[in-house]
Design a protein around this motif. Structure first.
Motif, PDB file in Angstrom:
ATOM      1  N   LEU A  94       0.844  -1.195   0.000  1.00 47.25           N
ATOM      2  CA  LEU A  94       0.000   0.000   0.000  1.00 47.25           C
ATOM      3  C   LEU A  94       0.881   1.248   0.000  1.00 47.25           C
ATOM      4  O   LEU A  94       1.977   1.238   0.572  1.00 47.25           O
ATOM      5  N   PRO A  95       0.440   2.347  -0.611  1.00 53.52           N
ATOM      6  CA  PRO A  95       1.237   3.577  -0.616  1.00 53.52           C
ATOM      7  C   PRO A  95       1.482   4.088   0.802  1.00 53.52           C
ATOM      8  O   PRO A  95       0.566   4.106   1.630  1.00 53.52           O
ATOM      9  N   ASP A  96       2.702   4.508   1.073  1.00 56.10           N
ATOM     10  CA  ASP A  96       3.058   4.968   2.419  1.00 56.10           C
ATOM     11  C   ASP A  96       2.254   6.195   2.845  1.00 56.10           C
ATOM     12  O   ASP A  96       1.957   6.370   4.033  1.00 56.10           O
ATOM     13  N   ASP A  97       1.918   7.054   1.871  1.00 53.09           N
ATOM     14  CA  ASP A  97       1.253   8.315   2.220  1.00 53.09           C
ATOM     15  C   ASP A  97      -0.269   8.205   2.213  1.00 53.09           C
ATOM     16  O   ASP A  97      -0.965   9.206   2.383  1.00 53.09           O
ATOM     17  N   LEU A  98      -0.794   6.997   2.017  1.00 52.65           N
ATOM     18  CA  LEU A  98      -2.236   6.804   1.994  1.00 52.65           C
ATOM     19  C   LEU A  98      -2.658   6.105   3.281  1.00 52.65           C
ATOM     20  O   LEU A  98      -2.262   4.963   3.537  1.00 52.65           O
ATOM     21  N   GLN A  99      -3.443   6.795   4.091  1.00 54.00           N
ATOM     22  CA  GLN A  99      -3.867   6.261   5.385  1.00 54.00           C
ATOM     23  C   GLN A  99      -5.336   5.836   5.324  1.00 54.00           C
ATOM     24  O   GLN A  99      -6.156   6.489   4.676  1.00 54.00           O
ATOM     25  N   PHE A 100      -5.641   4.758   6.016  1.00 53.64           N
ATOM     26  CA  PHE A 100      -6.982   4.186   5.974  1.00 53.64           C
ATOM     27  C   PHE A 100      -7.576   4.129   7.382  1.00 53.64           C
ATOM     28  O   PHE A 100      -6.847   4.125   8.376  1.00 53.64           O
ATOM     29  N   ASP A 101      -8.899   4.081   7.444  1.00 48.58           N
ATOM     30  CA  ASP A 101      -9.562   3.912   8.736  1.00 48.58           C
ATOM     31  C   ASP A 101      -9.207   2.565   9.353  1.00 48.58           C
ATOM     32  O   ASP A 101      -9.022   2.444  10.570  1.00 48.58           O
ATOM     33  N   HIS A 102      -9.145   1.535   8.482  1.00 51.96           N
ATOM     34  CA  HIS A 102      -8.859   0.185   8.987  1.00 51.96           C
ATOM     35  C   HIS A 102      -8.387  -0.667   7.826  1.00 51.96           C
ATOM     36  O   HIS A 102      -8.964  -0.633   6.729  1.00 51.96           O
ATOM     37  N   VAL A 103      -7.320  -1.444   8.048  1.00 52.41           N
ATOM     38  CA  VAL A 103      -6.871  -2.441   7.077  1.00 52.41           C
ATOM     39  C   VAL A 103      -6.943  -3.801   7.751  1.00 52.41           C
ATOM     40  O   VAL A 103      -6.235  -4.065   8.725  1.00 52.41           O
ATOM     41  N   GLU A 104      -7.836  -4.627   7.237  1.00 53.78           N
ATOM     42  CA  GLU A 104      -8.005  -5.986   7.746  1.00 53.78           C
ATOM     43  C   GLU A 104      -7.179  -6.927   6.878  1.00 53.78           C
ATOM     44  O   GLU A 104      -7.258  -6.895   5.651  1.00 53.78           O
ATOM     45  N   GLY A 105      -6.375  -7.756   7.514  1.00 53.07           N
ATOM     46  CA  GLY A 105      -5.545  -8.690   6.765  1.00 53.07           C
ATOM     47  C   GLY A 105      -6.005 -10.121   6.928  1.00 53.07           C
ATOM     48  O   GLY A 105      -6.568 -10.497   7.955  1.00 53.07           O
ATOM     49  N   HIS A 106      -5.759 -10.905   5.911  1.00 58.03           N
ATOM     50  CA  HIS A 106      -6.026 -12.337   5.971  1.00 58.03           C
ATOM     51  C   HIS A 106      -4.846 -13.051   5.318  1.00 58.03           C
ATOM     52  O   HIS A 106      -4.240 -12.557   4.362  1.00 58.03           O
ATOM     53  N   GLY A 107      -4.510 -14.219   5.835  1.00 54.32           N
ATOM     54  CA  GLY A 107      -3.447 -14.998   5.230  1.00 54.32           C
ATOM     55  C   GLY A 107      -3.381 -16.382   5.822  1.00 54.32           C
ATOM     56  O   GLY A 107      -4.281 -16.814   6.557  1.00 54.32           O
ATOM     57  N   MET A 108      -2.271 -17.069   5.517  1.00 59.63           N
ATOM     58  CA  MET A 108      -2.091 -18.436   5.975  1.00 59.63           C
ATOM     59  C   MET A 108      -0.978 -18.585   7.009  1.00 59.63           C
ATOM     60  O   MET A 108      -0.798 -19.669   7.552  1.00 59.63           O
ATOM     61  N   ASN A 109      -0.217 -17.502   7.247  1.00 57.21           N
ATOM     62  CA  ASN A 109       0.879 -17.607   8.196  1.00 57.21           C
ATOM     63  C   ASN A 109       0.812 -16.456   9.195  1.00 57.21           C
ATOM     64  O   ASN A 109       0.935 -15.293   8.817  1.00 57.21           O
ATOM     65  N   GLN A 110       0.617 -16.781  10.456  1.00 52.97           N
ATOM     66  CA  GLN A 110       0.431 -15.756  11.478  1.00 52.97           C
ATOM     67  C   GLN A 110       1.673 -14.898  11.668  1.00 52.97           C
ATOM     68  O   GLN A 110       1.562 -13.686  11.883  1.00 52.97           O
ATOM     69  N   GLU A 111       2.858 -15.495  11.583  1.00 46.85           N
ATOM     70  CA  GLU A 111       4.086 -14.718  11.765  1.00 46.85           C
ATOM     71  C   GLU A 111       4.237 -13.662  10.675  1.00 46.85           C
ATOM     72  O   GLU A 111       4.664 -12.534  10.950  1.00 46.85           O
ATOM     73  N   GLU A 112       3.919 -14.021   9.452  1.00 43.63           N
ATOM     74  CA  GLU A 112       3.995 -13.051   8.363  1.00 43.63           C
ATOM     75  C   GLU A 112       3.010 -11.912   8.587  1.00 43.63           C
ATOM     76  O   GLU A 112       3.356 -10.719   8.451  1.00 43.63           O
ATOM     77  N   LEU A 113       1.775 -12.247   8.911  1.00 47.51           N
ATOM     78  CA  LEU A 113       0.757 -11.211   9.121  1.00 47.51           C
ATOM     79  C   LEU A 113       1.110 -10.301  10.291  1.00 47.51           C
ATOM     80  O   LEU A 113       0.884  -9.088  10.227  1.00 47.51           O
ATOM     81  N   ALA A 114       1.669 -10.874  11.348  1.00 49.66           N
ATOM     82  CA  ALA A 114       2.043 -10.074  12.519  1.00 49.66           C
ATOM     83  C   ALA A 114       3.140  -9.075  12.193  1.00 49.66           C
ATOM     84  O   ALA A 114       3.257  -8.035  12.858  1.00 49.66           O
ATOM     85  N   LYS A 115       3.947  -9.360  11.166  1.00 43.93           N
ATOM     86  CA  LYS A 115       5.041  -8.464  10.763  1.00 43.93           C
ATOM     87  C   LYS A 115       4.573  -7.337   9.851  1.00 43.93           C
ATOM     88  O   LYS A 115       5.322  -6.391   9.601  1.00 43.93           O
ATOM     89  N   ASN A 116       3.357  -7.435   9.338  1.00 41.09           N
ATOM     90  CA  ASN A 116       2.868  -6.465   8.360  1.00 41.09           C
ATOM     91  C   ASN A 116       2.447  -5.181   9.076  1.00 41.09           C
ATOM     92  O   ASN A 116       1.448  -5.166   9.809  1.00 41.09           O
TER      93      ASN A 116
END
Length: 214
Positions: free
Chosen positions: A62-84
């Protein structure tokens, strides 16, 4: 049904959770692809909205200068998602086992799937869920190149050309009533044939399919 049983098959039918259990802190496309994807997000995503990053990992592009109210993530690896750093919340779920998203109706202004759509065995169910959680007018951006975990991609994707893969994703949208006509964005820079004969690799081709909930 959009796909027949053979087209949904993977070379590796083993448990996806085991395959993705070990974190992979790498990017699966080159920097040129990533820059194009970030620019596309810059053009189409609106600030201060709710975004669902489906099939995500440790980076969302996502663009660094674009801020959102909420970004919900989904994936298959918890460690990867926790680093995002862009995710405000995330959940781990195997969509091939359970396509039902634990999310409310009409809740997101955008849904993103980056370089992962090739692994969906039941895309019709997932795109139906995407339509459900999107607000009216909400946008979907599905991006991909020609790279993949070959053993985990479905047969319909694995055995197709890039042109057929574009058509496949367009058909995913068309299989669900209530999506706008899919728009294709692509940038392919083929190497001259003599360089291809030398085994040199060109830049990753960039493809994105965009649609909206109508």
């Amino acid at each position: 049904m959009l796909l027949n049983p053979h087209q949904r098959e993977k070379l590796d039918p083993g448990n996806d959770r085991e395959f993705y259990a070990f974190p992979r802190f790498v990017t699966h496309v080159d920097e040129g692809f990533i820059d194009q994807l970030t620019n596309l997000y810059q053009q189409h995503l609106q600030p201060q909205t709710r975004v669902l990053d489906l099939m995500s990992s440790w980076v969302s592009h996502l663009p660094d200068d674009l801020q959102f109210d909420h970004v919900e993530g989904h994936g298959m690896n918890q460690e990867e998602l926790a680093k995002n750093p862009r995710l405000d919340h995330y959940f781990v779920q195997n969509l091939n086992d359970n396509p039902k998203l634990p999310l409310q109706d009409n809740d997101f202004s955008a849904v993103l799937i980056a370089v992962s759509v090739q692994y969906l065995q039941y895309p019709e169910a997932i795109f139906s869920e995407i339509h459900r959680v999107l607000k009216p007018g909400g946008i979907v951006i599905v991006s991909f190149s020609n790279r993949m975990f070959y053993q985990k991609a479905i047969s319909a994707w694995r055995d197709g050309t890039d042109a057929l893969r574009i058509q496949l994703v367009k058909n995913y949208f068309r299989s669900i009533p209530g999506f706008s006509k899919p728009e294709v964005v692509m940038n392919v820079s083929p190497l001259p044939s003599f360089l291809q004969m030398l085994g040199m690799m060109g830049a990753d081709p960039f493809y994105a399919i965009i649609s909206q909930k109508v």
